[in-house]
Design an enzyme around this catalytic site. Sequence first.
Site, PDB file in Angstrom:
ATOM      1  N   TYR A  10      45.389  39.587  56.343  1.00 24.07           N
ATOM      2  CA  TYR A  10      44.603  39.690  55.107  1.00 24.07           C
ATOM      3  C   TYR A  10      43.438  38.696  55.145  1.00 24.07           C
ATOM      4  CZ  TYR A  10      43.581  39.406  50.090  1.00 24.07           C
ATOM      5  OH  TYR A  10      42.953  39.406  48.871  1.00 24.07           O
TER       6      TYR A  10
ATOM      7  N   SER B  32      37.893  37.388  49.123  1.00 23.50           N
ATOM      8  CA  SER B  32      39.032  36.678  48.535  1.00 23.50           C
ATOM      9  C   SER B  32      38.870  35.187  48.823  1.00 23.50           C
ATOM     10  CB  SER B  32      40.320  37.176  49.202  1.00 23.50           C
ATOM     11  OG  SER B  32      41.419  36.356  48.860  1.00 23.50           O
TER      12      SER B  32
HETATM   13  N1  LIG Z   1      44.901  40.199  42.789  1.00 23.88           N
HETATM   14  C1  LIG Z   1      44.457  39.084  43.342  1.00 23.88           C
HETATM   15  O1  LIG Z   1      44.920  37.992  43.005  1.00 23.88           O
HETATM   16  C2  LIG Z   1      43.363  39.145  44.373  1.00 23.88           C
HETATM   17  C3  LIG Z   1      42.769  37.951  44.806  1.00 23.88           C
HETATM   18  C4  LIG Z   1      41.719  38.006  45.716  1.00 23.88           C
HETATM   19  C5  LIG Z   1      41.258  39.225  46.181  1.00 23.88           C
HETATM   20  N2  LIG Z   1      41.856  40.368  45.751  1.00 23.88           N
HETATM   21  C6  LIG Z   1      41.296  41.633  46.257  1.00 23.88           C
HETATM   22  O2  LIG Z   1      40.794  42.375  45.174  1.00 23.88           O
HETATM   23  C7  LIG Z   1      40.834  43.771  45.472  1.00 23.88           C
HETATM   24  C8  LIG Z   1      41.529  44.492  44.353  1.00 23.88           C
HETATM   25  O3  LIG Z   1      42.784  43.891  44.165  1.00 23.88           O
HETATM   26  P1  LIG Z   1      43.647  44.096  42.845  1.00 23.88           P
HETATM   27  O4  LIG Z   1      44.398  42.846  42.619  1.00 23.88           O
HETATM   28  O5  LIG Z   1      42.807  44.664  41.771  1.00 23.88           O
HETATM   29  O6  LIG Z   1      44.695  45.158  43.431  1.00 23.88           O
HETATM   30  P2  LIG Z   1      45.501  46.334  42.788  1.00 23.88           P
HETATM   31  O7  LIG Z   1      46.619  46.584  43.728  1.00 23.88           O
HETATM   32  O8  LIG Z   1      45.780  46.093  41.335  1.00 23.88           O
HETATM   33  O9  LIG Z   1      44.454  47.556  42.893  1.00 23.88           O
HETATM   34  C9  LIG Z   1      44.031  48.062  44.110  1.00 23.88           C
HETATM   35  C10 LIG Z   1      43.778  49.551  43.969  1.00 23.88           C
HETATM   36  O10 LIG Z   1      43.337  50.004  45.261  1.00 23.88           O
HETATM   37  C11 LIG Z   1      43.998  51.211  45.556  1.00 23.88           C
HETATM   38  N3  LIG Z   1      44.079  51.367  47.008  1.00 23.88           N
HETATM   39  C12 LIG Z   1      44.889  50.714  47.873  1.00 23.88           C
HETATM   40  N4  LIG Z   1      44.692  51.149  49.127  1.00 23.88           N
HETATM   41  C13 LIG Z   1      43.725  52.103  49.042  1.00 23.88           C
HETATM   42  C14 LIG Z   1      43.094  52.927  50.002  1.00 23.88           C
HETATM   43  N5  LIG Z   1      43.430  52.900  51.296  1.00 23.88           N
HETATM   44  N6  LIG Z   1      42.146  53.787  49.580  1.00 23.88           N
HETATM   45  C15 LIG Z   1      41.814  53.870  48.269  1.00 23.88           C
HETATM   46  N7  LIG Z   1      42.391  53.118  47.327  1.00 23.88           N
HETATM   47  C16 LIG Z   1      43.331  52.241  47.704  1.00 23.88           C
HETATM   48  C17 LIG Z   1      45.359  51.111  44.889  1.00 23.88           C
HETATM   49  O11 LIG Z   1      45.912  52.410  44.655  1.00 23.88           O
HETATM   50  C18 LIG Z   1      45.033  50.361  43.608  1.00 23.88           C
HETATM   51  O12 LIG Z   1      44.730  51.236  42.542  1.00 23.88           O
HETATM   52  C19 LIG Z   1      41.530  43.875  46.830  1.00 23.88           C
HETATM   53  O13 LIG Z   1      40.536  43.998  47.841  1.00 23.88           O
HETATM   54  C20 LIG Z   1      42.270  42.556  46.946  1.00 23.88           C
HETATM   55  O14 LIG Z   1      42.453  42.180  48.290  1.00 23.88           O
HETATM   56  C21 LIG Z   1      42.888  40.363  44.860  1.00 23.88           C
END
Ligand SMILES: NC(=O)c1ccc[n+]([C@@H]2O[C@H](COP(=O)([O-])OP(=O)(O)OC[C@H]3O[C@@H](n4cnc5c(N)ncnc54)[C@H](O)[C@@H]3O)[C@@H](O)[C@H]2O)c1
Length: 249
Positions: free
Chosen positions: A156, A143
């Site tokens: 985080y 991230s």
């Molecule tokens: N959305 C953002 O702006 C952003 C920015 C930087 C990094 N990220 C990172 O990107 C990744 C994905 O984020 P996203 O925005 O697509 O999130 P999201 O919440 O849309 O999707 C995450 C998915 O992971 C699943 N999940 C959560 N905990 C879990 C577990 N213990 N085991 C298995 N599955 C699990 C959830 O059910 C969900 O389907 C994450 O690692 C997040 O930290 C997101």
Amino acid sequence: MSYMKGKTAIITGGGSGFGRETALKLAEKGTNISIVDLSKEKGEETVQLCNERGGDTIFIQADVSKVDDVKNYVAETIDHFGKIDLFFNNAGISGSGVRTLECSEEEFDSIVDVNLKGVFYGLKYVVNEMLKTGGGVIVNTASLGGLVGMPTLGAYSATKHAVIGLTKTIAGEYGRENIRINAIAPGTNETPMVKAFPAEAIKAMAEAVPMGRLGQPHEVADVVSFLLSDEASYIHGAVISIDGGAAAL
Ligand SMILES: NC(=O)c1ccc[n+]([C@@H]2O[C@H](COP(=O)([O-])OP(=O)(O)OC[C@H]3O[C@@H](n4cnc5c(N)ncnc54)[C@H](O)[C@@H]3O)[C@@H](O)[C@H]2O)c1
């Protein structure tokens, strides 16, 4: 990009956001995919969307923070597809947004369990399989918060810095065995979670980004798909920012 056809990928957190967008992109290229997610409903929805596009996609329910679940998603993928070529090690959670030292011990542990241990377990058991078939390609989701501090998201941010440390170290240890590994560092994206914020808050977040807007999940999926492909064959141990310039300031 026909070289993605017939390859097998595991995508954790494939039920939503970056995981789902990447799955759709890979399915269009004919990649076979194991969608791993805690949520059966969201995971199965992604499977259906992928199977409408191409390749063969299955759902495996797992909590990535539980080592037995991780061993199981690896074993089920091998049973079904026979090998693992590509791994998007992506599932993650954020936090309740309190000042870092006010974060409860339970919440801190749960963020470490999913974002750091979950990523480590995945690497441990997936790389073991990749080595049996001559190597593979991995993208870990870090991230912007893995590059800079994030007020109110300290646990985080700490875990995402750690994901970058794991990525670089494993790049050094396994590159000669044809394991190519990188991390992505996305900035704030317009995912369902962010879209639910008040309009004023979204506006303020967008204004803080040099490009003046938030990212879209497909812009992350494009980069992940590239990093997993042979077109990125000499990119190894890198952290790729996808953040409209946010890390530059
Ligand atoms: N959305 C953002 O702006 C952003 C920015 C930087 C990094 N990220 C990172 O990107 C990744 C994905 O984020 P996203 O925005 O697509 O999130 P999201 O919440 O849309 O999707 C995450 C998915 O992971 C699943 N999940 C959560 N905990 C879990 C577990 N213990 N085991 C298995 N599955 C699990 C959830 O059910 C969900 O389907 C994450 O690692 C997040 O930290 C997101």
